[in-house]
Design a protein around this motif. Structure first.
Motif, PDB file in Angstrom:
ATOM      1  N   PHE A 412     -37.776 -21.371  39.833  1.00  0.00           N
ATOM      2  CA  PHE A 412     -36.341 -21.424  39.596  1.00  0.00           C
ATOM      3  C   PHE A 412     -35.665 -21.450  40.952  1.00  0.00           C
ATOM      4  N   ALA A 413     -34.756 -22.390  41.114  1.00  0.00           N
ATOM      5  CA  ALA A 413     -34.060 -22.548  42.397  1.00  0.00           C
ATOM      6  C   ALA A 413     -35.061 -22.757  43.534  1.00  0.00           C
ATOM      7  N   GLY A 414     -36.204 -23.401  43.207  1.00  0.00           N
ATOM      8  CA  GLY A 414     -37.213 -23.691  44.216  1.00  0.00           C
ATOM      9  C   GLY A 414     -38.081 -22.517  44.592  1.00  0.00           C
ATOM     10  N   ARG A 415     -37.986 -21.384  43.857  1.00  0.00           N
ATOM     11  CA  ARG A 415     -38.742 -20.182  44.216  1.00  0.00           C
ATOM     12  C   ARG A 415     -39.457 -19.619  42.996  1.00  0.00           C
ATOM     13  N   ALA A 433     -41.565 -26.792  35.946  1.00  0.00           N
ATOM     14  CA  ALA A 433     -43.006 -26.546  36.049  1.00  0.00           C
ATOM     15  C   ALA A 433     -43.581 -27.610  36.990  1.00  0.00           C
ATOM     16  N   LEU A 434     -44.205 -27.178  38.069  1.00  0.00           N
ATOM     17  CA  LEU A 434     -44.679 -28.093  39.103  1.00  0.00           C
ATOM     18  C   LEU A 434     -46.195 -27.987  39.269  1.00  0.00           C
ATOM     19  N   LEU A 435     -46.842 -29.169  39.384  1.00  0.00           N
ATOM     20  CA  LEU A 435     -48.273 -29.233  39.708  1.00  0.00           C
ATOM     21  C   LEU A 435     -48.387 -29.418  41.207  1.00  0.00           C
ATOM     22  N   GLU A 436     -48.657 -28.336  41.913  1.00  0.00           N
ATOM     23  CA  GLU A 436     -48.710 -28.398  43.371  1.00  0.00           C
ATOM     24  C   GLU A 436     -50.123 -28.744  43.847  1.00  0.00           C
ATOM     25  N   ASP A 437     -50.197 -29.619  44.843  1.00  0.00           N
ATOM     26  CA  ASP A 437     -51.479 -30.023  45.447  1.00  0.00           C
ATOM     27  C   ASP A 437     -52.430 -30.650  44.426  1.00  0.00           C
ATOM     28  N   PHE A 438     -51.852 -31.375  43.438  1.00  0.00           N
ATOM     29  CA  PHE A 438     -52.679 -32.084  42.462  1.00  0.00           C
ATOM     30  C   PHE A 438     -52.693 -33.574  42.830  1.00  0.00           C
ATOM     31  N   GLU A 439     -53.847 -34.238  42.605  1.00  0.00           N
ATOM     32  CA  GLU A 439     -54.022 -35.618  43.051  1.00  0.00           C
ATOM     33  C   GLU A 439     -53.144 -36.611  42.290  1.00  0.00           C
ATOM     34  N   PHE A 440     -52.700 -36.247  41.121  1.00  0.00           N
ATOM     35  CA  PHE A 440     -51.930 -37.171  40.294  1.00  0.00           C
ATOM     36  C   PHE A 440     -50.475 -36.736  40.251  1.00  0.00           C
ATOM     37  N   ILE A 442     -47.905 -36.044  38.137  1.00  0.00           N
ATOM     38  CA  ILE A 442     -47.712 -35.767  36.712  1.00  0.00           C
ATOM     39  C   ILE A 442     -46.449 -34.931  36.519  1.00  0.00           C
ATOM     40  N   LYS A 443     -45.638 -35.301  35.561  1.00  0.00           N
ATOM     41  CA  LYS A 443     -44.442 -34.550  35.211  1.00  0.00           C
ATOM     42  C   LYS A 443     -44.750 -33.656  34.003  1.00  0.00           C
ATOM     43  N   VAL A 444     -44.542 -32.362  34.162  1.00  0.00           N
ATOM     44  CA  VAL A 444     -44.767 -31.403  33.081  1.00  0.00           C
ATOM     45  C   VAL A 444     -43.416 -30.825  32.667  1.00  0.00           C
ATOM     46  N   ARG A 445     -43.176 -30.716  31.369  1.00  0.00           N
ATOM     47  CA  ARG A 445     -41.872 -30.285  30.853  1.00  0.00           C
ATOM     48  C   ARG A 445     -41.961 -28.855  30.322  1.00  0.00           C
ATOM     49  N   VAL A 446     -40.982 -28.024  30.732  1.00  0.00           N
ATOM     50  CA  VAL A 446     -40.850 -26.665  30.202  1.00  0.00           C
ATOM     51  C   VAL A 446     -40.177 -26.748  28.837  1.00  0.00           C
ATOM     52  N   THR A 447     -40.777 -26.078  27.844  1.00  0.00           N
ATOM     53  CA  THR A 447     -40.230 -26.171  26.480  1.00  0.00           C
ATOM     54  C   THR A 447     -39.426 -24.935  26.063  1.00  0.00           C
ATOM     55  N   LYS A 448     -39.714 -23.762  26.682  1.00  0.00           N
ATOM     56  CA  LYS A 448     -38.936 -22.557  26.359  1.00  0.00           C
ATOM     57  C   LYS A 448     -39.240 -21.470  27.377  1.00  0.00           C
ATOM     58  N   PHE A 449     -38.338 -20.500  27.464  1.00  0.00           N
ATOM     59  CA  PHE A 449     -38.522 -19.341  28.336  1.00  0.00           C
ATOM     60  C   PHE A 449     -37.523 -18.264  27.917  1.00  0.00           C
ATOM     61  N   VAL A 450     -37.662 -17.067  28.500  1.00  0.00           N
ATOM     62  CA  VAL A 450     -36.763 -15.943  28.197  1.00  0.00           C
ATOM     63  C   VAL A 450     -36.174 -15.426  29.510  1.00  0.00           C
ATOM     64  N   CYS A 465     -34.277 -18.963  25.663  1.00  0.00           N
ATOM     65  CA  CYS A 465     -33.752 -20.306  25.975  1.00  0.00           C
ATOM     66  C   CYS A 465     -34.760 -21.366  25.513  1.00  0.00           C
ATOM     67  N   ASN A 466     -34.282 -22.399  24.848  1.00  0.00           N
ATOM     68  CA  ASN A 466     -35.116 -23.527  24.443  1.00  0.00           C
ATOM     69  C   ASN A 466     -34.954 -24.682  25.434  1.00  0.00           C
ATOM     70  N   GLY A 467     -36.061 -25.371  25.733  1.00  0.00           N
ATOM     71  CA  GLY A 467     -36.015 -26.417  26.744  1.00  0.00           C
ATOM     72  C   GLY A 467     -36.173 -25.830  28.121  1.00  0.00           C
ATOM     73  N   ASP A 468     -35.701 -26.525  29.138  1.00  0.00           N
ATOM     74  CA  ASP A 468     -35.877 -26.048  30.505  1.00  0.00           C
ATOM     75  C   ASP A 468     -34.570 -25.612  31.143  1.00  0.00           C
ATOM     76  N   THR A 469     -33.483 -25.482  30.352  1.00  0.00           N
ATOM     77  CA  THR A 469     -32.195 -25.050  30.915  1.00  0.00           C
ATOM     78  C   THR A 469     -31.717 -23.779  30.209  1.00  0.00           C
ATOM     79  N   PHE A 470     -30.823 -23.061  30.888  1.00  0.00           N
ATOM     80  CA  PHE A 470     -30.292 -21.808  30.352  1.00  0.00           C
ATOM     81  C   PHE A 470     -29.422 -22.064  29.130  1.00  0.00           C
ATOM     82  N   SER A 471     -29.505 -21.156  28.154  1.00  0.00           N
ATOM     83  CA  SER A 471     -28.583 -21.214  27.015  1.00  0.00           C
ATOM     84  C   SER A 471     -27.207 -20.780  27.494  1.00  0.00           C
ATOM     85  N   ALA A 472     -26.209 -21.007  26.657  1.00  0.00           N
ATOM     86  CA  ALA A 472     -24.836 -20.632  27.038  1.00  0.00           C
ATOM     87  C   ALA A 472     -24.717 -19.129  27.250  1.00  0.00           C
TER      88      ALA A 472
END
Length: 512
Positions: A412-415, A433-440, A442-450, A465-472
């Protein structure tokens, strides 16, 4: 009435016929009619002489060249027989027209030896113009001329001298614009029309004679002396795969040591020594190259004869060595895995590849492999084959372990945690969600978090929160946070390309 380059005899016949027509226009007397009959008989006798001479030419060629040198003489003989057949077909058509003239002219008079109604000026126009027989005859004459000329080579085609043709006049003659009108139109006595048909028969036999003689003369013009012999072996290739047959053509060549052939490849001249040219092809770039050789040899008659080789293709490949780690034969599930496949001695176009599970697409050495997540922890095999002389040849196979794409890290916020200003917390809105130091890539999508927010000396409050952005609600809770507030982001779930949905790392941020 004629076409092509006329001989002196043919010109005299044409002039005589025109003179008779001019006299006819003045008076249809027995003298003029007798002149046409004599003209007809003279043409008939001349045609008979040409026919006898032509028969002797056929007989001589058959008993000598065709008997002694059948390999070279037979093609010429076959063409000459075609010329004879073309001539006979048109001649039969003319004979039929003459028979119609005879019936319509009340037969032949014993006194004159000509038609009884030889002076009649309606019979010929009726048959040849009204009944369209003249138009048909013109078409057959033009067709026969074209067929006869087509039997000759290009040099002789340009130099034919026979008069067989039926062109319309360039300018109208007495108002008549068509060939059939000029020769058989209004005012043409029956005996004059018959003489025209006889003249066409004479021209036809002369044309046949010229074509046959030109064909038979070719028997002696192209002879060469073959006095140099050499054994030659031409292999299909110098690189052979195990199980693939090695093939080579072995034969005897013959050449004329006195000839000096011109040899070119793709238009570029080669240096020739002892009748042999050596071609060196370019190999600066990888790819498939095709070349064709052309050999021009001067014949005994001075004409240049051209021979061409079949197109020959060779493949240029980069020098290569195969180096691989047996512990890293890995395919990642759920994502396109690029593969480069080649085999020494085989063009990229001739190589085919298949896979035991999943899918493999592509061509010409470049492929993409896709394996589903259900294969994680298992092995797949890629089989390679090549096309050699129309047959498929197995070139080997390799097995690969199927692994899952590594789990990404949540940020979050690069940290992944630490100290953030209240303004930074309020301005950011996305968990990634980032794949660091991976050869390909690839874009990975965050589907939910708290998101859990704990202000100093207050109870913590959680916001799913659903998706990768904050709820209202979460966004509102993050605004205006006091110093030393804590923000927890956990329960981060990501959707992986292989179908998995792992829970990623938790993050803790302190407001400063």
């Amino acid at each position: 009435m004629a076409g092509g380059k006329e001989t002196t005899r043919q010109k005299m016949i044409s002039i005589m016929y025109l003179v008779l027509l001019a006299m006819l226009a003045l008076n249809v007397s027995d003298t003029i009619l007798n002149a046409f009959k004599n003209f007809n008989d003279s043409l008939d006798a001349s045609r008979s002489d040409v026919s006898s001479g032509l028969d002797q030419t056929f007989s001589s060629f058959q008993n000598n060249e065709l008997k002694n040198k059948p390999e070279r003489a037979q093609p010429l003989w076959d063409k000459a027989q075609k010329a004879k057949a073309y001539s006979e077909e048109l001649n039969k058509h003319i004979i039929r027209l003459k028979e119609e003239f005879t019936v319509a002219g009340d037969g032949i008079s014993e006194e004159t030896g000509d038609f009884v109604l030889r002076e009649n000026q309606d019979i010929a126009p009726n048959i040849m113009i009204n009944k369209k027989e003249g138009e048909k005859l013109k078409a057959k004459i033009i067709e026969t001329r074209a067929k006869l000329i087509a039997l000759l080579d290009s040099k002789d085609q340009a130099n034919v001298s026979f008069s067989l043709n039926a062109k319309d006049p360039i300018k109208p003659i007495n108002g008549k614009r068509k060939w059939e009108e000029v020769n058989f139109g209004e005012g043409t006595p029956l005996t004059a029309a018959n003489a025209i048909l006889t003249m066409i028969q004479s021209n036809l036999k002369t044309a046949e004679k010229e074509v046959v003689e030109r064909l038979f003369v070719g028997m002696n013009q192209t002879q060469m002396t073959l006095d140099v012999f050499k054994a030659v072996a031409v292999p299909s290739g110098s690189y052979v795969i195990q199980g693939q047959p090695y093939k080579a053509e072995v034969f005897l060549t013959a050449s004329d040591s006195k000839s000096n052939p011109s040899i070119t490849v793709n238009g570029a001249a080669l240096n020739v020594k002892d009748g042999v040219g050596t071609y060196t092809g370019g190999t600066n770039a990888v790819g498939s190259y095709t070349w064709r050789g052309t050999i021009r040899v001067k014949q005994a008659d001075g004409e240049m004869k051209t021979y061409e080789t079949q197109p020959i293709t060779y493949q240029v490949a980069k020098p290569s060595a195969t180096v691989s780690s047996t512990n890293l034969n890995v395919i990642y599930a759920g994502i396109p895995n690029p593969f480069s496949i080649s085999a020494p001695g085989f063009s990229l176009e001739s190589i085919k590849a298949t896979i035991s599970a999943g899918s493999l697409s592509g061509s010409k050495g470049n492929y993409m492999v896709n394996v589903p997540g259900s294969m994680i922890g298992k092995e797949v095999t890629i089989n390679v084959s090549g096309n050699a002389d129309g047959k498929s040849l197995s070139l080997g196979n390799n097995s690969f372990r199927v692994k899952a794409v590594p789990n990404p890290v949540a940020k979050f916020a690069g940290r992944m945690g630490g100290v953030l200003s209240g303004n930074k917390l309020a301005s950011e809105n996305q968990v990634v969600a980032l794949l660091e130091d991976f050869e390909f890539d690839i874009k990975v999508r965050v589907t939910k978090f708290v998101v859990t927010v704990q202000r100093p000396r207050q109870d913590a409050l959680s916001y799913p929160c659903n998706g990768d952005t904050f709820s209202a609600q979460a966004k509102a809770a993050l605004s205006n946070l006091p110093f030393n507030s804590k923000v927890y982001i956990d329960g981060v779930v990501a959707q992986m390309p292989d179908g998995r949905t792992p829970t990623l790392n938790s993050m803790v941020f302190t407001v400063q």
